[in-house]
Design a protein around this motif. Structure first.
Motif, PDB file in Angstrom:
ATOM      1  N   TYR A   1       0.834  -1.207   0.000  1.00 31.80           N
ATOM      2  CA  TYR A   1       0.000   0.000   0.000  1.00 31.80           C
ATOM      3  C   TYR A   1       0.872   1.261   0.000  1.00 31.80           C
ATOM      4  O   TYR A   1       0.596   2.217  -0.721  1.00 31.80           O
ATOM      5  CB  TYR A   1      -0.910  -0.015   1.229  1.00 31.80           C
ATOM      6  N   GLU A   2       1.945   1.237   0.815  1.00 32.10           N
ATOM      7  CA  GLU A   2       2.761   2.454   0.932  1.00 32.10           C
ATOM      8  C   GLU A   2       4.129   2.145   1.544  1.00 32.10           C
ATOM      9  O   GLU A   2       4.234   1.333   2.474  1.00 32.10           O
ATOM     10  CB  GLU A   2       2.035   3.475   1.811  1.00 32.10           C
ATOM     11  N   TYR A   3       5.137   2.773   0.978  1.00 32.47           N
ATOM     12  CA  TYR A   3       6.462   2.806   1.627  1.00 32.47           C
ATOM     13  C   TYR A   3       6.468   4.067   2.483  1.00 32.47           C
ATOM     14  O   TYR A   3       6.372   5.181   1.965  1.00 32.47           O
ATOM     15  CB  TYR A   3       7.580   2.862   0.596  1.00 32.47           C
ATOM     16  N   THR A   4       6.605   3.923   3.782  1.00 31.54           N
ATOM     17  CA  THR A   4       6.429   5.083   4.678  1.00 31.54           C
ATOM     18  C   THR A   4       7.669   5.961   4.789  1.00 31.54           C
ATOM     19  O   THR A   4       7.578   7.148   5.129  1.00 31.54           O
ATOM     20  CB  THR A   4       6.045   4.607   6.096  1.00 31.54           C
ATOM     21  N   GLY A   5       8.833   5.400   4.535  1.00 40.20           N
ATOM     22  CA  GLY A   5      10.065   6.174   4.723  1.00 40.20           C
ATOM     23  C   GLY A   5      10.474   6.249   6.187  1.00 40.20           C
ATOM     24  O   GLY A   5      11.491   6.880   6.527  1.00 40.20           O
ATOM     25  N   ILE A   6       9.739   5.616   7.058  1.00 41.01           N
ATOM     26  CA  ILE A   6      10.066   5.630   8.489  1.00 41.01           C
ATOM     27  C   ILE A   6      11.104   4.546   8.766  1.00 41.01           C
ATOM     28  O   ILE A   6      10.879   3.368   8.474  1.00 41.01           O
ATOM     29  CB  ILE A   6       8.802   5.371   9.344  1.00 41.01           C
TER      30      ILE A   6
END
Length: 228
Positions: free
Chosen positions: A189-194
């Protein structure tokens, strides 16, 4: 002389009585035998009739089963000779368990189905369920199968129950980053970068196992907490 005559009359009466009694007993016995014979004949006739009826029922049942089997073989043979084409009408019945309503939609036949026979179409439906598209998973698709099959028309039914979808998102750590998957655990769904190095030990341990997230509100609440 009179006395002698009286004796003869008495003797005659006794003989008549004995004869009459014997005849009466004979006729009673004869009637009883005839009555018993009739009763026996009736019972035998009932048993024979019941036996015949039972045999007829068995024969009729066997004939009906054989007819059904032959009909099914004929239908299966006919179906196996039919294949779907680009001109096949594709009718999709969708049942929503929550509202208990069925809607019917006409869609373009998926290209994967073109050229398939009935058995191959059944196999396609099973494979579809084993690897659901993400939207079908989120909508709660529980069942997918063929209702009617013919070369000119294919009718399928899909049963949805959104209450069976316990979580819509899934968080996990990949290469030191928090990544969000849909609940199917296959579609990103998403790569958060966290970066996980900035998280607590407990949070990193949870992400290593995977975190199931109920809905979008819970997802952004968790991500906000990771970022703070």
């Amino acid at each position: 002389m009179k006395q002698k005559t009286s004796y003869w009359l008495v003797a005659l009466l006794m003989v008549c009585s004995v004869v009459f009694g014997g005849l009466t007993g004979y006729f009673c016995a004869f009637y009883h035998v005839k009555s018993s014979q009739k009763t026996f004949e009736k019972e035998m006739q009932k048993e024979m009739t019941a036996s015949i009826d039972e045999n007829v029922k068995k024969e009729a049942s066997t004939a009906a089963k054989n007819a059904v089997k032959e009909n099914m073989k004929s239908i299966q043979a006919e179906a196996s000779n039919q294949k779907l084409s680009v001109d096949t009408v594709y009718q999709v019945q969708k049942y929503d368990a929550a509202s208990k309503q069925t809607t019917t939609e006409y869609e373009t036949l998926p290209k994967e189905l073109v050229g398939l026979d009935r058995d191959e179409t059944d196999a396609y439906c099973k494979k579809y369920m084993s690897s659901l598209p993400v939207q079908e998973y989120l909508d709660g698709l529980q069942s997918f199968g063929v209702v009617a099959f013919a070369k000119d028309r294919l009718i399928v039914k899909k049963i949805y129950d959104s209450s069976k979808v316990t979580y819509r998102y899934y968080l996990i750590a990949i290469d030191g980053e928090v990544v969000v998957y849909y609940g199917d655990k296959n579609t990103i769904y998403e790569y958060t970068g966290i970066e996980t190095k900035n998280l607590t030990t407990e949070e990193r341990t949870q992400l290593k196992k995977g975190v199931e997230v109920k809905d979008e509100n819970e997802l952004y609440s968790i991500l906000e907490n990771y970022s703070s």
